[in-house]
Design a protein around this motif. Structure first.
Motif, PDB file in Angstrom:
ATOM      1  N   TYR A   8       0.860  -1.183   0.000  1.00  0.00           N
ATOM      2  CA  TYR A   8       0.000   0.000   0.000  1.00  0.00           C
ATOM      3  C   TYR A   8       0.891   1.226   0.000  1.00  0.00           C
ATOM      4  O   TYR A   8       1.661   1.430   0.949  1.00  0.00           O
ATOM      5  CB  TYR A   8      -0.915  -0.023   1.220  1.00  0.00           C
ATOM      6  CG  TYR A   8      -1.798  -1.260   1.234  1.00  0.00           C
ATOM      7  CD1 TYR A   8      -3.014  -1.269   0.566  1.00  0.00           C
ATOM      8  CD2 TYR A   8      -1.375  -2.428   1.864  1.00  0.00           C
ATOM      9  CE1 TYR A   8      -3.808  -2.421   0.550  1.00  0.00           C
ATOM     10  CE2 TYR A   8      -2.166  -3.575   1.850  1.00  0.00           C
ATOM     11  CZ  TYR A   8      -3.379  -3.551   1.194  1.00  0.00           C
ATOM     12  OH  TYR A   8      -4.153  -4.688   1.165  1.00  0.00           O
TER      13      TYR A   8
ATOM     14  N   ARG B  66       1.699   5.514  -1.276  1.00  0.00           N
ATOM     15  CA  ARG B  66       1.151   6.840  -1.537  1.00  0.00           C
ATOM     16  C   ARG B  66       1.613   7.305  -2.905  1.00  0.00           C
ATOM     17  O   ARG B  66       2.811   7.252  -3.216  1.00  0.00           O
ATOM     18  CB  ARG B  66       1.620   7.823  -0.461  1.00  0.00           C
ATOM     19  CG  ARG B  66       1.122   7.483   0.940  1.00  0.00           C
ATOM     20  CD  ARG B  66      -0.389   7.636   1.052  1.00  0.00           C
ATOM     21  NE  ARG B  66      -0.913   6.951   2.237  1.00  0.00           N
ATOM     22  CZ  ARG B  66      -2.219   6.683   2.393  1.00  0.00           C
ATOM     23  NH1 ARG B  66      -3.111   7.001   1.469  1.00  0.00           N
ATOM     24  NH2 ARG B  66      -2.636   6.077   3.482  1.00  0.00           N
TER      25      ARG B  66
ATOM     26  N   ARG C  52      -7.474   9.379  -3.806  1.00  0.00           N
ATOM     27  CA  ARG C  52      -7.149   9.043  -2.416  1.00  0.00           C
ATOM     28  C   ARG C  52      -5.651   8.917  -2.211  1.00  0.00           C
ATOM     29  O   ARG C  52      -5.211   8.480  -1.157  1.00  0.00           O
ATOM     30  CB  ARG C  52      -7.863   7.759  -2.015  1.00  0.00           C
ATOM     31  CG  ARG C  52      -9.381   7.914  -2.132  1.00  0.00           C
ATOM     32  CD  ARG C  52     -10.092   6.602  -1.989  1.00  0.00           C
ATOM     33  NE  ARG C  52     -10.004   6.116  -0.618  1.00  0.00           N
ATOM     34  CZ  ARG C  52     -10.355   4.897  -0.245  1.00  0.00           C
ATOM     35  NH1 ARG C  52     -10.806   4.052  -1.149  1.00  0.00           N
ATOM     36  NH2 ARG C  52     -10.241   4.523   0.996  1.00  0.00           N
TER      37      ARG C  52
ATOM     38  N   LEU D 285      -3.486   6.856  -3.453  1.00  0.00           N
ATOM     39  CA  LEU D 285      -3.241   5.464  -3.115  1.00  0.00           C
ATOM     40  C   LEU D 285      -2.854   4.639  -4.337  1.00  0.00           C
ATOM     41  O   LEU D 285      -3.516   4.699  -5.370  1.00  0.00           O
ATOM     42  CB  LEU D 285      -4.522   4.856  -2.519  1.00  0.00           C
ATOM     43  CG  LEU D 285      -4.462   3.356  -2.246  1.00  0.00           C
ATOM     44  CD1 LEU D 285      -3.683   3.081  -0.968  1.00  0.00           C
ATOM     45  CD2 LEU D 285      -5.874   2.776  -2.140  1.00  0.00           C
TER      46      LEU D 285
ATOM     47  N   VAL E 206      -1.993   0.514  -4.860  1.00  0.00           N
ATOM     48  CA  VAL E 206      -1.773  -0.835  -4.336  1.00  0.00           C
ATOM     49  C   VAL E 206      -0.942  -1.605  -5.371  1.00  0.00           C
ATOM     50  O   VAL E 206      -1.359  -1.729  -6.525  1.00  0.00           O
ATOM     51  CB  VAL E 206      -3.101  -1.571  -4.068  1.00  0.00           C
ATOM     52  CG1 VAL E 206      -2.827  -2.935  -3.426  1.00  0.00           C
ATOM     53  CG2 VAL E 206      -4.020  -0.728  -3.202  1.00  0.00           C
TER      54      VAL E 206
END
Lengths: 325, 325, 325, 325
Positions: free
Chosen positions: B230, B232, B282, B284, B286
């Motif tokens: 995960y 940023r 967000r 994000l 993954v």
């Protein structure tokens, strides 16, 4: 007092586990069982180990308009299939919906029993939490209630045994040879349990907006869920453990442990295990929750909810220890 | 050209997989095998399916001062046990250390073969990456190289099959009945592979400081690793997939896929699968990486490194497709 | 009436299952637990899901000369290690020996509880049958008692889950990676359970000499035994089923079924399932018996024996249905 | 020489394993792949680890009247579905039928390759043996050929991994949660493989009538078969081992072993392991055969047959060692 109980969805895994727990419950008497695939069979044909006193009960085709006299109904139907039918069940029959259709529905109470038992007592319509939310929220609740983590920044990496995918009815993705020795991430950024979790995180943190990333994985085992949640917060490991210990003091099914919990600790039981590892300098709290997806994640929590609804001891019929090994 | 090969640590899982790959390699000839528990046995006693031409080779007790004429040695010894012994091996013998003792050692090159093949070619001492780093870094490398994620804020939730814990030699935690139907998190915030990963993340991001959370889990299956990271970053899923596609263009063993990769895709092979799911709003990304912990995570990568060291085709002896189901 | 119970061998699988059953038994109170590897630990350290009322009990080092006041002792020790020690336990303490040291010993009664309950009632020293004999003899007993098969010509092909091999203490043959996805025959023509089975077959057939071939196999699952016995006889399938139905009429734990039984039917319970398939023209009867090796094959039968010894209802504490799935 | 190869039934387990072996074969080039469920997909969509040179091949709907130019066709279709279609394939195309429709059919040769290689060489239509017969007959053949056992009195207790049941297409009996931790006997006294085995036993014993009892069991593992056969005979263990050693001398895939063989020894390979344990005083010979049900039990033997049909080295493309662990 004997409570007359029905189970609909008896052919599935959740329904089967409900049967096991109802059969062993001191105040419940199973008088009705319904299922799609198994209608017409005797219970003993589907469950060769069922108690002799239930063996001859014939599984019926589910029809909410043709129920016998019942006090309590456990519904374990695929999400999307139960709302209309359950609306036709008389209000005199208490319902625990193990399926997913009523977790945000009017007139239904969300049955996170270890956290909000008082909201469940006496209610007639309880929506059982999903299996992933059960594992995740049990671990997060004490931290959110105490403000130890930020609700807006939570990453949940969850792992479930394959019974969590349901009995399948012919999906070869869940066949033994495809699933065994395989680990499968799925539903990234859009799993059906996300809104339920986000909603409950907000309630637990007094309305602050939840920010949630959720990734489920299928693990080659039959039962068990582990949710590993990565949160932002400055609390120490000890502080988190204390908060959880206080939050769940006197609650019968949640165990706070200083070791990382393993799924086998809960197998066959209604227990939940929570633990924490924190690094305040890095603004990090790792919260872990373990449940049996068919226990606390489905039928176990459903019976716990039914006990609360009916004014019975909360742990009635749920005292059995986990199976090991 | 025939290269005379030795394997030390033949009784373990990594050594056993090295044997399988060496036996099928067009340029390698196994002339020496050493192991603790199995010294004195013939190879066929330990590996009933071994090729008849190797069946009679007797496993020796490991002694770096009594080696036959060798061109190449694969060392698969428990971490902490190989540094002194390998220092006594003549420099004329190329070494790939599958164990963990030389990943940050002077005179040794870190063998992340899919990312830095040119640094490996012609070298005589290669430290093979750990299995968790192999899965994780293969997925992260393109994103770090392109600056698509922040190196200072990476959470890696990794899951490994139980052969990753080694053959155990009597630890009942890894016994069948304790491990089966069980999912076990361990080594929270302090796993031995963390420094190796952090160091490499910094190299991949041109020296920016790495901030890494790493949680390994034991999964009840024999082989396979999935790392779910995960991160940023503001890139889209498509941008991440493109970056990885470009980064690994022409590389033989890394497959970029738009579906979440499953561990079984790699079983028995030297392949790595990477995929990505991002939500720019967000912040994000993954990143997912799948390898066979004994393939790309150990012996497969070791043979790839040996091919590069010896000037052979990079994929020699490694073309076998994964086993399915 | 509360019966004060001790368990020795609590770290092993049989002792652990005895703990689970004792904890849920309405008349038993656990007051003593002893084990080698776990001495000094609290029960909750070894069994995280143990009932809170037992959590604090400290596991002691086994010493028959330093027992607390006990009414009943379950001994689950490796074969060969218990005879001398159990001889020192006061005769006022009833003993069920789950281990193998007393199955043919003077002063001890063989506890095949479903077949000979009356011989067990009131006795103070019961030797619990082995797990393979429990599965095999339960299936054969009705046929032998009725003379439907020849005792001198019986082939038993038995398959057990790996917990049947014990907890191992470090034998890598029973490690997860060596055992998973592997099926292993062993002990051909000389397994330790053969004399016990042969002796009992002779008793069941009024002294006729037994001729027995027995081949056990390790199956990659945690629990469960299936014994498939090939016998000579002229009875039809129906006649065999009738004989078994009559033989076990009123007995609480044996289920006669017209389908081939599956091991999962019994998991976690004290049930035994028997079935038969015969071909009179070929002089053949196939008898099948299924038990959970830790249930009817160990701790379940031990509790049943204890109930009979103590004059309790035979099924006390054993009513739990099997776990499915 | 490049042989143009087609595979029909590519979505199933046998077809998938044929793909793996064909892709690694030095003389085969896959030019045609057909399947029901997967028609229209690219090979890489179904087999993420497939070689890049095959990745783009589109799976077609099976139509024997619309084949490309082929030299060799592997057919892996459910029993009962292939006879009519394969009759329409031009005789210029050699066929190995992995399915069960031609094992006793006119114009087809039974491909028990380790036993009768000379009957296969040069033929154009080979019926591959079933997986249970492959394991069983390989163990029995030397004993029958030497007259060491009676063909009229053989009991075969066989155990197979669940991939042997096929990919299922939605049969929940083969779902992960129903199959895992479960051992299932089935097809007692009437399994579809019995006539094939009986017929071949008679051929191997020069026409003496076979008397065969056959009981298959599903074991919770993906791959592997063990057949344990109980026979009447007066030979010693040593005599049986010698007979097998002589019978298979020079044959590349059968290993005679003095230890009971384990299924994992063969996983992923075309090997067969046979062993024997005899008790002459009791007129008993136990014969054991192990194969990978998808290797020697299906696609491995099919490639071996194809090699013999095409005049290639018998072991071409089949040299890979088994996977361990």
């Amino acid at each position: 007092m004997t409570i007359r109980v029905g189970i609909v969805g008896i052919s599935g895994f959740g329904g089967g586990e409900a049967l096991r727990l109802v059969a062993g419950h001191p105040s419940f008497q199973l008088v009705y069982a319904a299922g799609e695939g198994s209608a017409g069979s005797r219970l003993a044909d589907r469950f060769p180990g069922v108690s002799p006193k239930l063996a001859g009960l014939v599984i019926e085709k589910w029809d909410p308009d043709r129920l016998p006299a019942l006090d309590l109904l456990f519904a374990s139907l695929p999400t999307g299939t139960s709302a209309a039918a359950l609306a036709r069940v008389p209000t005199s029959v208490r319902i625990v919906d193990i399926g997913g259709d009523h977790r945000d529905a009017e007139g239904w109470t969300y049955g996170l029993a270890d956290v909000w038992p008082d909201r469940i007592r006496g209610h007639g319509r309880i929506a059982n939490p999903g299996c992933f939310p059960a594992a995740t929220l049990t671990a997060l609740a004490p931290l959110l209630a105490e403000g130890l983590i930020e609700p807006g920044n939570i990453i949940v990496d969850a792992k479930t045994g394959i019974s969590g995918a349901g009995r399948g009815g012919g999906d070869s993705r869940f066949g033994y040879a495809d699933s065994n020795e395989n680990l499968v991430p799925y539903g990234l950024l859009r799993h059906v349990h996300m809104p339920e979790m986000a909603r409950t995180i907000e309630r637990l943190s007094s309305g602050s907006a939840a920010g949630l990333v959720f990734t489920p994985h299928l693990v080659p085992m039959t039962r068990g869920i582990l949710a590993t949640a990565y949160c932002r917060g400055r609390a120490t490991t000890e502080r988190c453990l204390e908060a959880a210990g206080a939050f769940y003091a006197g609650r019968p099914f949640v165990r706070v442990t200083d070791r990382p919990p393993q799924t086998k600790w809960a197998t066959g039981s209604n227990l939940a295990f929570v633990s924490y590892a924190a690094d305040p300098e890095r603004n990090l709290v790792v919260a872990m929750g373990v449940v049996d997806n068919l226990g606390k994640g489905a039928a176990g929590q459903a019976v716990q909810n039914a006990n609360l609804m009916c004014g019975l001891p909360e742990a009635a019929g749920l005292e059995g220890a986990p199976i090991w090994p």
